[in-house]
Design an enzyme around this catalytic site. Sequence first.
Site, PDB file in Angstrom:
ATOM      1  N   HIS A 123       0.873  -1.183   0.000  1.00 56.39           N
ATOM      2  CA  HIS A 123       0.000   0.000   0.000  1.00 56.39           C
ATOM      3  C   HIS A 123       0.910   1.233   0.000  1.00 56.39           C
ATOM      4  CE1 HIS A 123      -2.790   2.959   1.838  1.00 56.39           C
ATOM      5  NE2 HIS A 123      -3.786   2.151   1.502  1.00 56.39           N
ATOM      6  N   ASP A 200       3.046  -4.415   8.167  1.00 61.57           N
ATOM      7  CA  ASP A 200       1.820  -3.650   7.975  1.00 61.57           C
ATOM      8  C   ASP A 200       0.664  -4.655   8.070  1.00 61.57           C
ATOM      9  OD1 ASP A 200      -0.473  -2.558   6.929  1.00 61.57           O
ATOM     10  OD2 ASP A 200       0.469  -1.692   5.155  1.00 61.57           O
ATOM     11  N   GLN A 203      -4.595  -5.315   6.903  1.00 63.68           N
ATOM     12  CA  GLN A 203      -5.593  -6.252   6.354  1.00 63.68           C
ATOM     13  C   GLN A 203      -5.559  -7.613   7.044  1.00 63.68           C
ATOM     14  OE1 GLN A 203      -7.917  -5.434   4.252  1.00 63.68           O
ATOM     15  NE2 GLN A 203      -7.144  -3.431   3.670  1.00 63.68           N
ATOM     16  N   LYS A 226     -10.495  -1.247  10.458  1.00 63.17           N
ATOM     17  CA  LYS A 226     -10.545  -2.442   9.604  1.00 63.17           C
ATOM     18  C   LYS A 226     -10.792  -3.695  10.426  1.00 63.17           C
ATOM     19  CE  LYS A 226      -7.388  -0.329   6.238  1.00 63.17           C
ATOM     20  NZ  LYS A 226      -8.190   0.020   5.070  1.00 63.17           N
ATOM     21  N   CYS A 364      -4.784   2.239  -3.723  1.00 64.01           N
ATOM     22  CA  CYS A 364      -3.595   2.833  -3.076  1.00 64.01           C
ATOM     23  C   CYS A 364      -2.408   1.892  -3.176  1.00 64.01           C
ATOM     24  CB  CYS A 364      -3.857   3.194  -1.617  1.00 64.01           C
ATOM     25  SG  CYS A 364      -5.099   4.437  -1.383  1.00 64.01           S
TER      26      CYS A 364
HETATM   27  N1  PLP Z   1      -1.824  -0.736   4.612  1.00 67.25           N
HETATM   28  C1  PLP Z   1      -2.736  -1.504   4.035  1.00 67.25           C
HETATM   29  C2  PLP Z   1      -2.359  -2.871   3.567  1.00 67.25           C
HETATM   30  C3  PLP Z   1      -4.039  -1.034   3.865  1.00 67.25           C
HETATM   31  O1  PLP Z   1      -4.957  -1.804   3.282  1.00 67.25           O
HETATM   32  C4  PLP Z   1      -4.363   0.260   4.319  1.00 67.25           C
HETATM   33  C5  PLP Z   1      -5.719   0.815   4.101  1.00 67.25           C
HETATM   34  O2  PLP Z   1      -6.412   0.442   3.197  1.00 67.25           O
HETATM   35  C6  PLP Z   1      -3.373   1.015   4.937  1.00 67.25           C
HETATM   36  C7  PLP Z   1      -2.112   0.504   5.067  1.00 67.25           C
HETATM   37  C8  PLP Z   1      -3.663   2.378   5.470  1.00 67.25           C
HETATM   38  O3  PLP Z   1      -4.529   2.292   6.555  1.00 67.25           O
HETATM   39  P1  PLP Z   1      -5.152   3.614   7.209  1.00 67.25           P
HETATM   40  O4  PLP Z   1      -5.744   4.395   6.071  1.00 67.25           O
HETATM   41  O5  PLP Z   1      -6.175   3.094   8.163  1.00 67.25           O
HETATM   42  O6  PLP Z   1      -4.023   4.332   7.870  1.00 67.25           O
END
Ligand code: PLP
Length: 406
Positions: A123, A200, A203, A226, A364
């Site tokens: 992401h 990270d 998900q 999430k 993203c």
């Molecule tokens: N990393 C991953 C794999 C994600 O799917 C997301 C959000 O879709 C993020 C980071 C960013 O999360 P947040 O927008 O809650 O900070």
Amino acid sequence: MSFDVDALRAQFPILDQQVNGKPLVYLDNGATTHKPNAVIDAIAGYYRHDNSNVHRGAHTLSDRATARFEQARESVRGFINARSTDEVIWTKGTTEAINLVAFSWGRDNLKQGDRVLVSGMEHHANIVPWQILGAQTGAELVPIPVDDRGQLDMVAFTDLLDERVKLVSIVHVSNALGTVNPVEAIIEQAHAVGAKVMIDGAQAVAHWPLDMQALDCDFYAFSAHKMYGPMGIGVLYGKRELLEAMPPFMGGGEMIETVSFEGTTYNTLPFKFEPGTPNVAGAIGTGAAIEFINSLDRDAVAAHEADVLNYAVSRAKDYPGLTLVGDADHRAGVMGFVLEGAHPADLGMLLDQQGVAVRTGNHCAMPIMTRFGLTGTVRASFALYNTRADVDALFAGLDKAKTFLM
Ligand code: PLP
């Protein structure tokens, strides 16, 4: 199977509505999950009864708010099996947690010639902070290649691991492909060359129990929204010895011990990384989300989620003109695809007219879209309240969409 999906769905009031004249079929859980009554009530209850600023100790409401805020931190500690609440830092979410590590640990530990490895399926939240930091420190960001099924090339990873690598920052579950990365092996191999590992977990956190002590990663980031909790709050887990050695990320109230114009001393963990008034209601909502998840039979939840996802994937594989984008052996929560002759954005709009909510676009994660020669996909992403009937509605929606587009 001790899993009553109808009873569970009844706890999520938002699901019971019509969208564009059709019953809502919500398949955008990768973007955010819905909130059960327990979470909504906990947040409303806090504002109704306990709202006050925390850690000020001046009066009863402030004491109550502080106790509930810190209880929620203890709930997170237990949920991820961290050794101590000192290792649980509240952030705005995954994005802020990764930025915290980049601009505190990274600025202190990375220099010209060093490398940060990420996967090719990250992401943007796990790419851009390292690029900004790289421009400041000279440290290089290097992607680990991904194969045609959306799996990490572990041979290439092993080849890339050398003494230049100071950090491996990797997504646990890809939000674009659904791939579950072999983080245990990655952590072990990275540690063997002296690199730190950040995961990270945005998900991953909703899908199976996490155990920081068993995993042995150095940092782990996730967002409450999430995992059935509120928006605007998340967690950075970090090993205590690393967090203790790191400089503050942002300055302000709460994170200090003493301040004078000659200099400032900083508060202890975890407060050193939490300047300003925190999101108390968000923390309490996160605690309620954890209680909700813990009240379920997690093996039964995992079995139900796997059944729905496998059913979706098998229907997708039989669907004329549909190509899965990401077909890893080990996947969770997410199914990305393209349909011959149909733009993802058009499909998203036509599905919405059928009451089916999916996400379309690059998710993203532009580099992995480019890797597959695409600008975007349609993504159906699943949570514990989804059913095979939701999957059927998705494919019925596609049938209908095709009549408009082809
Ligand atoms: N990393 C991953 C794999 C994600 O799917 C997301 C959000 O879709 C993020 C980071 C960013 O999360 P947040 O927008 O809650 O900070």
